[in-house]
Design a protein around this motif. Structure first.
Motif: not given
Length: 343
Positions: A236-254
């Motif tokens: 569960e925590f791993l899935i949450g971290c993967m979501d956080d990492l995806s949002s960080e990548q979206n931030k840099f893409q923007y």
């Protein structure tokens, strides 16, 4: 005339001072903890689990060894200025009382509990930086009650690497600075080996307390086949971290999209200005400058910090290590049970 002390093989005062300075600058190799301090940390964290708690570490900094001889817990409090002042007064009063009874009262760091290994946060780094202002070498002891219930003493000593602290102080956690320093996500924290030591009297007393039976209930508990709750929470925590990492990548893409758009606008504006200057030169007029600081398209776009992404990546690696270790132990137990049933 020669100095008789030096002639006899002794050292001058300056040599002695330089030697002490070199010893003080030696890197930290090991954290030596008294058994009493370890038990206090475990008792405090287990009593309040799953609530996260913290406390002060006391001891001595001797060469490449950081000795943790005692500790005391911080009281549970709310986050406001009045509570912060009360907490500071509590720490000072505790250290004064310990000094009066001849107990080591030198601060060498702090300890804290964590939930399923989730300790790599910005708050931890800020706490490290605050401690570093007054204490040159300090550590954070992290204890995980949930992992310890699986038969492993989940106790680790952490410190920030010097290269990361330099970048953090100078707000240099940008892609260019990180590439220049060759700093990756694995270079944020440095884990120091822990050695638990006891006095001769305590060791003798523990030997007397050892049961006659070579097998204890704790040994049987390690053979439990059901570790589903621990694995489930890690996933569960791993899935949450993967979501956080995806949002960080979206931030840099923007950020990079905006940067590319700004560069295109700058090139278009510059081409237009050069054509205008060619017309002004033909008319015998002074050319206009090719840069206009007042124009919004020339304002630099701030690059987001990569700290959050690095910490999330570190946390993902930690969860994967936990899952790998627990699943490996489960396979060993299953093979053991299969062999017993076949016999």
């Amino acid at each position: 005339m020669a100095n008789p002390t030096q002639a006899a093989g002794g050292r001058s005062f300056l040599q002695a001072v330089s030697t002490v300075t070199e010893e003080a600058l030696s890197p930290l190799r090991i954290v030596q903890m008294e058994g009493l301090a370890v038990l206090k940390i475990i008792k405090h964290c287990e009593e309040f689990a799953p609530t996260l708690v913290t406390g002060q570490l006391l001891g001595l900094d001797v060469g490449s060894v950081l000795e943790v001889t005692n500790c005391f817990p911080f009281p549970m409090r709310e986050d406001d200025e009045e509570a912060d002042a009360d907490g500071a007064n509590y720490q000072l009063e505790m250290m004064r009382c310990l000094r009066e009874v001849n107990v080591d009262n030198n601060t060498v760091g702090w300890y804290q509990s964590c939930l399923v290994g989730s300790f790599q946060t910005v708050e931890l780094i800020e706490t490290f930086m605050n401690y570093q202002e007054n204490i040159r070498r300090c550590v954070c002891i992290v204890y995980d009650p949930s992992r310890s219930n699986q038969g492993v003493l989940a106790l680790k000593a952490l410190k920030l690497t010097d290269s990361f602290m330099d970048l953090y102080r100078n707000n240099g956690l940008t892609g260019e600075k990180l590439r220049e320093k060759k700093l990756s996500w694995v270079d944020i924290f440095e884990e120091i080996p822990i050695k638990v030591s006891n006095s001769a009297l305590v060791s003798a007393f523990m030997t007397e307390l050892e049961p006659e039976s070579p097998v204890s209930q704790c040994d049987f508990d390690r053979l439990k086949l059901s570790t589903a709750p621990f694995m489930e929470r890690n996933l569960e925590f791993l899935i949450g971290c993967m979501d956080d990492l995806s949002s960080e990548q979206n931030k840099f893409q923007y950020y990079y999209r905006n940067l590319s758009r700004q560069q295109s606008q700058q090139q278009a504006w510059l081409q237009k200005r050069r054509q205008e200057n060619m017309g002004r030169k033909a008319a015998g007029e002074e050319p206009l400058p090719e840069e206009d600081p007042s124009n919004p398209i020339f304002k630099p776009i701030p690059e987001p910090s990569r700290l959050e992404g690095y910490l999330v990546t570190n946390q993902i690696s930690s969860y994967c290590s936990h899952i790998n270790g627990v699943s490996g132990q489960n396979f060993n137990r299953l093979y053991l049970m299969k062999a017993l049933q076949e016999d």
